[in-house]
Scaffold this motif. Structure first.
Motif, PDB file in Angstrom:
ATOM      1  N   GLY B 352     -87.288   1.705   1.242  1.00  0.00           N
ATOM      2  CA  GLY B 352     -87.344   0.435   1.975  1.00  0.00           C
ATOM      3  C   GLY B 352     -86.032  -0.302   2.030  1.00  0.00           C
ATOM      4  N   THR B 353     -84.971   0.316   1.528  1.00  0.00           N
ATOM      5  CA  THR B 353     -83.683  -0.374   1.556  1.00  0.00           C
ATOM      6  C   THR B 353     -82.699   0.346   2.464  1.00  0.00           C
ATOM      7  N   LEU B 354     -81.689  -0.426   2.841  1.00  0.00           N
ATOM      8  CA  LEU B 354     -80.666   0.058   3.762  1.00  0.00           C
ATOM      9  C   LEU B 354     -79.324   0.035   3.062  1.00  0.00           C
ATOM     10  N   ARG B 355     -78.547   1.066   3.287  1.00  0.00           N
ATOM     11  CA  ARG B 355     -77.161   1.043   2.855  1.00  0.00           C
ATOM     12  C   ARG B 355     -76.345   0.752   4.115  1.00  0.00           C
ATOM     13  N   GLY B 356     -76.129  -0.525   4.372  1.00  0.00           N
ATOM     14  CA  GLY B 356     -75.425  -0.869   5.607  1.00  0.00           C
ATOM     15  C   GLY B 356     -75.201  -2.348   5.730  1.00  0.00           C
ATOM     16  N   GLY B 357     -74.539  -2.735   6.781  1.00  0.00           N
ATOM     17  CA  GLY B 357     -74.220  -4.131   7.008  1.00  0.00           C
ATOM     18  C   GLY B 357     -74.993  -4.692   8.183  1.00  0.00           C
ATOM     19  N   GLN B 358     -74.379  -5.636   8.875  1.00  0.00           N
ATOM     20  CA  GLN B 358     -74.985  -6.230  10.063  1.00  0.00           C
ATOM     21  C   GLN B 358     -74.127  -5.872  11.273  1.00  0.00           C
ATOM     22  N   LEU B 359     -74.808  -5.651  12.384  1.00  0.00           N
ATOM     23  CA  LEU B 359     -74.109  -5.233  13.604  1.00  0.00           C
ATOM     24  C   LEU B 359     -73.694  -6.462  14.411  1.00  0.00           C
ATOM     25  N   VAL B 360     -72.439  -6.492  14.814  1.00  0.00           N
ATOM     26  CA  VAL B 360     -71.967  -7.531  15.730  1.00  0.00           C
ATOM     27  C   VAL B 360     -71.609  -6.842  17.037  1.00  0.00           C
ATOM     28  N   ARG B 361     -72.290  -7.251  18.092  1.00  0.00           N
ATOM     29  CA  ARG B 361     -71.955  -6.725  19.422  1.00  0.00           C
ATOM     30  C   ARG B 361     -71.044  -7.743  20.086  1.00  0.00           C
ATOM     31  N   LEU B 362     -69.773  -7.407  20.219  1.00  0.00           N
ATOM     32  CA  LEU B 362     -68.802  -8.306  20.831  1.00  0.00           C
ATOM     33  C   LEU B 362     -68.742  -7.999  22.317  1.00  0.00           C
ATOM     34  N   VAL B 363     -68.935  -9.021  23.125  1.00  0.00           N
ATOM     35  CA  VAL B 363     -69.006  -8.831  24.575  1.00  0.00           C
ATOM     36  C   VAL B 363     -68.104  -9.871  25.236  1.00  0.00           C
ATOM     37  N   ASN B 364     -67.302  -9.428  26.183  1.00  0.00           N
ATOM     38  CA  ASN B 364     -66.366 -10.356  26.816  1.00  0.00           C
ATOM     39  C   ASN B 364     -66.525 -10.390  28.337  1.00  0.00           C
ATOM     40  N   VAL B 411     -60.230  -7.370  16.180  1.00  0.00           N
ATOM     41  CA  VAL B 411     -60.816  -6.444  17.145  1.00  0.00           C
ATOM     42  C   VAL B 411     -60.389  -6.881  18.543  1.00  0.00           C
ATOM     43  N   GLU B 412     -59.691  -5.972  19.206  1.00  0.00           N
ATOM     44  CA  GLU B 412     -59.282  -6.244  20.590  1.00  0.00           C
ATOM     45  C   GLU B 412     -60.509  -6.297  21.481  1.00  0.00           C
ATOM     46  N   LEU B 413     -60.559  -7.266  22.359  1.00  0.00           N
ATOM     47  CA  LEU B 413     -61.706  -7.367  23.265  1.00  0.00           C
ATOM     48  C   LEU B 413     -61.189  -7.775  24.637  1.00  0.00           C
ATOM     49  N   GLU B 414     -60.917  -6.771  25.446  1.00  0.00           N
ATOM     50  CA  GLU B 414     -60.397  -7.033  26.784  1.00  0.00           C
ATOM     51  C   GLU B 414     -61.511  -7.586  27.671  1.00  0.00           C
ATOM     52  N   PRO B 415     -61.138  -8.214  28.775  1.00  0.00           N
ATOM     53  CA  PRO B 415     -62.173  -8.681  29.702  1.00  0.00           C
ATOM     54  C   PRO B 415     -63.110  -7.548  30.105  1.00  0.00           C
ATOM     55  N   MET B 416     -64.395  -7.833  30.073  1.00  0.00           N
ATOM     56  CA  MET B 416     -65.488  -6.916  30.407  1.00  0.00           C
ATOM     57  C   MET B 416     -65.705  -5.832  29.356  1.00  0.00           C
ATOM     58  N   ASP B 417     -65.001  -5.929  28.229  1.00  0.00           N
ATOM     59  CA  ASP B 417     -65.190  -4.950  27.157  1.00  0.00           C
ATOM     60  C   ASP B 417     -66.373  -5.316  26.274  1.00  0.00           C
ATOM     61  N   ARG B 418     -66.909  -4.280  25.638  1.00  0.00           N
ATOM     62  CA  ARG B 418     -67.955  -4.476  24.627  1.00  0.00           C
ATOM     63  C   ARG B 418     -67.620  -3.595  23.427  1.00  0.00           C
ATOM     64  N   LYS B 419     -67.670  -4.162  22.259  1.00  0.00           N
ATOM     65  CA  LYS B 419     -67.402  -3.371  21.062  1.00  0.00           C
ATOM     66  C   LYS B 419     -68.546  -3.555  20.072  1.00  0.00           C
ATOM     67  N   ASP B 420     -68.887  -2.490  19.395  1.00  0.00           N
ATOM     68  CA  ASP B 420     -69.918  -2.535  18.359  1.00  0.00           C
ATOM     69  C   ASP B 420     -69.247  -2.410  17.002  1.00  0.00           C
ATOM     70  N   CYS B 421     -69.464  -3.401  16.157  1.00  0.00           N
ATOM     71  CA  CYS B 421     -68.798  -3.432  14.856  1.00  0.00           C
ATOM     72  C   CYS B 421     -69.824  -3.739  13.771  1.00  0.00           C
TER      73      CYS B 421
END
Lengths: 499, 481
Positions: B352-364, B411-421
């Motif tokens: 029942g446990t996770l070895r992980g963090g939280q996802l941030v979806r960066l959208v520009n 984290v570079e985030l160009e216009p219209m870019d999306r990054k998953d971190c």
């Protein structure tokens, strides 16, 4: 304060000795915090009164501060301070992305341990802000911007004996750049650095306690250790801790690297900068390079005259190690005051329009006499690979607000794939495809990240091994791009002399 | 896109009485006229066009614009409205947007963004700020831990596949297997368009095509592959987008609701961060009936937003409790410290446990190159623009970017870019041991863009721009070492 050594954090059992020491430290810290809180409240009260007077004076003088309450009736015209510049510009279009062939993530099948029923969900205790973390609420942005908390002499908690310590002061003076232009620069100086731009390069080691005692002047400042990750008090950000009124000793301990482990290790390239009215203060020059060196690991010895970039990283030649810092100047900004814009006045800090572009930095082993002048990069000396000497390491730090592109070419301007990218933002590139086994650096895993072009933006750092295959002249062309349109604003080229 | 005629059949049934035709037409707009056929619609269409016939300087069509259309089951209605939004310095700036309901330019509370909606694989359209729909809501946005990690004092085991995530306005979520049905109503005086970028075959765009003033169009498609997609009005690129006609489609596999996709990184909860910027000069030109030529009037953004908020509003430190709470839930990342191994984000060693963090979806969807800097923890970037980055055989792409999963503090985030971190939410690695061991309070760390002009509002007021923070939650009493 004693230098408390805590057992490895993976070891769950702490000794009773440590507990007693920790309790004593905690009690002392509490007392320190209480004293500090009182001092802070007094200082804050005094400063609020001063700021209130300044704001009132400012209102009378020119731009009114925005009202805290909005009216529901829209006005037909939008307010605007910026005069549109009728220069034709190209609209930014998204850069096509190259398709990375998605490699399926290898998933180990962990064997879940059967345990007793889960621990009941704990009830979190509301945070108690007894450490100076502001619990304020604000009625307007202008109130928030002009009400950052400064403390005259905040206390360093659990002060320990440092292995590296530096004393930094603020300075302000006109400095001449390599194109003959002079601008007012604010930056840092140490006891023996002289007054230069960037501030003195700081160079602690992994695993060591680092101290920087900072005494600002010309208003409150901080030092943020960009990329280093200490507790908030030592992170150097006003609104999550405090601004320094008189003096403070920052303390942190760069995390020790472990060979093959992507989860540990701080060795790499960073920078430090003021985090008060950052948009202005960083542009004014309040930054310097910070390089964290690895501690030598017995499995990864180091050759004479060489150093490793990180614990199990490649060796490089100390004598030719170099740093390159793209920077640009908007002369209008260099006429502003310390707190420009903070009280709500429009000073145009959303418009960064540099007309002067510079490559700061140089040889790290022998920076030369930089006192009272800008440290400018004119040439990069690189060792031929393979050769008798270890390769040259080029550290890159983007200290302006614009995207940069760097082209490595031969003397005729043809792309030359002589740059191997080994690390970014203080962390090595590693092959992490197999859980539970060591993650070698990409080069050791068989795919060095070779390139003739590197693109990056504000505040990013890259560590690059230069690999010129033969002696002669190569070039590094740096381009600055507009942060909206992507159009090229300026280019500068430095020779790379390979021997 | 569906055939409009075919879609019309569904709605004809809703219009029972011929005598109601004009009244219904008044509610449904141009899209409905088309489905009755050209001949039949001439009179009514003429009526509507007559109503919308405004001078060139008009901002909106006639005030007798149709009210909300009759909803269709499973169809999301988006109204292209305009109005004025209060900026962080309390000034009002003209905006356009895809809203939930029709509002006029003078509306004190214009509908310029939608409350999040979910298209489910079983065919429902649900309004919900959180997803998964039946998952437990994290209090104030913060997932509580499973329990203490006995081997790592001050750290916790994290629950796996348990907590819901909150999403900001402008979010549309579609489960893989769902059918996305959007009906877009243009209530303004200029033509507009709704485009889903990269959501079509071969990652091409999907669009309604031009929607004339007072017109409506239906866009229908199967949910594309899991990922993050921008929707916007591409008209007069990028002007309409800058004015506010943008949002985000998030596609999630219903069998992998706590992972980016099958065999991709798992997370405790996720955050969608939508970056944008406001150019009040452009807004002023459009508000007064002009048309911005972006080649002649260079964009000079004056406000910078994250999930629609700036500065102290984005930091949740206003005197408005409801606003602060929404910010905590949607934007301000928080969690309890845990051990993370970036080589594998998956099941932990405890059931029942996770070895992980939280996802941030960066959208520009904005127009400036952002440089998202996190204090306190580096992020582990796992992909860009719905291309998962490899863990082996990395390379430098022709644009000069390294393509391999990696740590970054900017984290570079160009216009219209999306990054998953992945934000690991781990012990800040360079904190002195004694300080960490004595910790009793939350530790807050800023996130800001290092293209620093984006940290301003109205030309100053640092940090009044696109800023946030994240919180490493304080130890829970009774779970210490």
């Amino acid at each position: 304060m004693t230098n408390v050594q805590v057992p490895n954090r993976r070891d769950g059992r702490r000794t009773s000795m440590f507990k007693r020491q920790a309790e004593r430290d905690e009690e002392l810290a509490k007392r320190q915090r209480e004293a500090e809180k009182k001092a802070r409240e007094a200082a804050e009260k005094k400063r609020k009164e001063a700021k209130k007077k300044a704001r009132e004076a400012n209102r009378r003088k020119s731009t009114p501060s925005p009202s805290a309450t909005a009216t529901a009736t829209p006005s037909a015209t939008a307010s605007a301070s910026a005069t549109p510049v009728p220069t034709p510009t190209v609209t930014a279009s998204p850069t096509p992305t190259v398709t990375a062939s998605p490699t399926p993530t290898v998933t180990a099948s962990p064997t879940p341990t059967v345990t007793a029923s889960p621990t009941p969900t704990p009830t979190p205790v509301p945070p108690v802000n007894d450490d100076g973390t502001p619990s304020h609420r604000f009625r307007s942005q202008a109130d928030f911007s002009s009400d950052q908390m400064d403390v005259d002499n905040p206390v360093t908690e659990f002060l320990q004996t440092p292995q590296t310590a530096v004393v930094l002061k603020f300075f302000s003076r006109d400095l001449e750049f390599d194109d003959g232009n002079k601008f007012e620069i604010w930056s840092f100086e140490s006891e023996n650095s002289g007054r230069s731009l960037p501030g003195p390069t700081l160079r602690p080691k992994e695993g060591e306690i680092f101290h920087a005692t900072f005494t600002p002047s010309k208003g409150a400042h901080t030092i943020h250790w960009h990329g280093m990750e200490p507790d908030p008090r030592n992170d150097g950000v006003g609104h999550t801790s405090f601004e320094i009124g008189e003096t403070y000793t920052y303390q942190w301990q760069a995390e020790l690297g472990r060979p093959g482990d992507p989860n540990y290790g701080a060795a790499g390239t960073y920078f430090y900068h003021c985090h008060v009215n950052t948009v202005l203060h960083a542009q004014m020059g309040m930054f310097g390079a910070l390089v964290v060196d690895p501690t030598v690991h017995p499995d990864y010895p180091v050759s004479p005259g060489a150093r490793r970039a990180f614990v199990d990283g490649p060796e490089y030649d100390i004598a030719t190690e170099c740093i390159l810092v793209p920077y640009s100047v908007d002369a209008r900004w260099h006429e502003m005051d310390h707190a420009a814009g903070l009280s709500g006045e429009d000073v145009g800090l959303n418009r960064f329009e540099p007309k002067h572009f510079y490559l700061l930095g140089g040889n790290l082993a022998d920076p030369g006499d930089t006192d009272d002048r800008v440290w400018s990069l004119s040439t990069i000396q690189a060792n031929v690979v393979p050769g008798e000497r270890k390769p040259t390491l080029l550290r890159i730090l983007n200290a302006n607000y614009l995207p940069n592109r760097m082209y490595f070419t031969d003397a005729e301007g043809n792309p030359a794939q002589i740059a191997e990218i080994i690390a970014h933002d203080g962390r090595p590139f590693r092959d992490t495809s197999v859980p539970g086994v060591p993650s070698p650096p990409c080069s050791a895993a068989g795919y060095p990240l070779l390139t003739s072009l590197l693109s990056f933006g504000a505040a990013e750092r890259y560590d690059v091994m230069l690999t010129p295959p033969s002696a002669g002249r190569y070039e590094l062309r740096v381009e600055w791009e507009d942060w909206i349109t992507g159009e090229i604003l300026a280019k500068r080229t430095v020779p790379i002399i390979a021997t | 896109m569906t055939d409009i005629q075919e879609t019309a059949k569904t709605s004809v049934g809703n219009v029972a009485k011929p005598t109601d035709l004009m009244a219904t037409a008044g509610q449904l707009g141009r899209w409905d006229f088309l489905r009755y056929g050209a001949a039949a619609s001439v009179g009514a269409a003429a009526l509507l066009y007559g109503q919308s016939s405004k001078p060139a300087q008009a901002r909106v069509v006639a005030s007798s614009q149709p009210l909300a259309v009759t909803p269709l089951p499973g169809v999301l209605d988006l109204y292209i409205n305009d109005g004025y939004l209060k900026m962080v310095d309390a000034s009002l700036v003209y905006h356009r947007g895809f809203g939930d309901r029709p509002t006029d330019v003078n509306d004190a509370n214009p509908s310029l963004a939608i409350v999040p909606k979910v298209f489910t694989a079983d065919g429902r359209l649900v309004e919900s700020r959180s997803y998964p729909l039946d998952a437990v809501l994290p209090p104030e946005g913060t997932p509580l831990p499973y329990g203490p990690d006995p081997a790592n004092p001050g750290q916790y085991f994290i629950r796996r596949n348990y907590w819901a995530s909150y999403f900001p306005q402008r979010t549309i979520i579609a489960e893989v297997g769902s059918r996305i049905r959007l009906r877009v109503h243009n209530r303004l005086s200029k033509p507009h368009e709704f485009t889903l970028h990269g959501a079509g075959p071969n990652r091409g765009n999907v669009s309604t095509g031009i929607i004339d003033p007072a017109g409506s169009k239906l866009l229908e498609l199967d949910a594309p592959a899991p990922g993050t997609y921008i929707y916007s009005d591409p008209t007069n690129q990028p002007v309409e987008r800058v004015l506010g006609l943008f949002g985000v489609l998030l596609v999630i596999h219903p069998d992998h609701q706590w992972a980016i996709g099958e065999d991709l990184a798992s997370f405790e909860r996720q955050w969608l961060w939508i970056c944008h910027n406001v150019d009040s000069v452009w807004a002023g030109i459009e508000a007064s009936g002009g048309t911005v030529d972006p080649r002649k009037t260079k964009a000079v953004p004056r406000y910078f937003t994250l999930n629609g908020r700036s500065g102290y509003e984005s930091l949740g430190i206003t005197t408005n409790d409801a606003l602060n709470l929404a910010t905590e839930e949607e934007t301000l990342i928080s969690g309890y410290p845990r051990q993370v191994d970036v080589r594998q984000f998956g099941e932990g060693t405890e059931l029942g446990t996770l070895r992980g963090g939280q996802l941030v979806r960066l959208v520009n969807p904005g127009i400036v190159f952002h440089q998202m800097h996190f204090h306190g923890n580096h992020l582990w970037t796992v992909g860009r623009n719905n291309y998962p980055w490899p863990r082996r055989e990395g390379f430098v792409d022709p644009e000069g970017h390294v393509v391999v999963q990696q740590w970054e503090d900017v984290v570079e985030l160009e216009p219209m870019d999306r990054k998953d971190c992945i934000l690991p939410i781990k012990r800040p690695p360079d904190a002195v041991n004694a300080v960490w061991a004595a910790r009793t309070t939350d530790w807050g760390y800023p996130m800001h863009c290092h293209a620093e002009p984006s940290q301003t509002a109205a030309g100053g007021m640092y940090p009044g721009g696109m800023v946030a923070h994240w919180t490493l939650k304080a130890p829970i009493i009774g779970t210490g070492p």
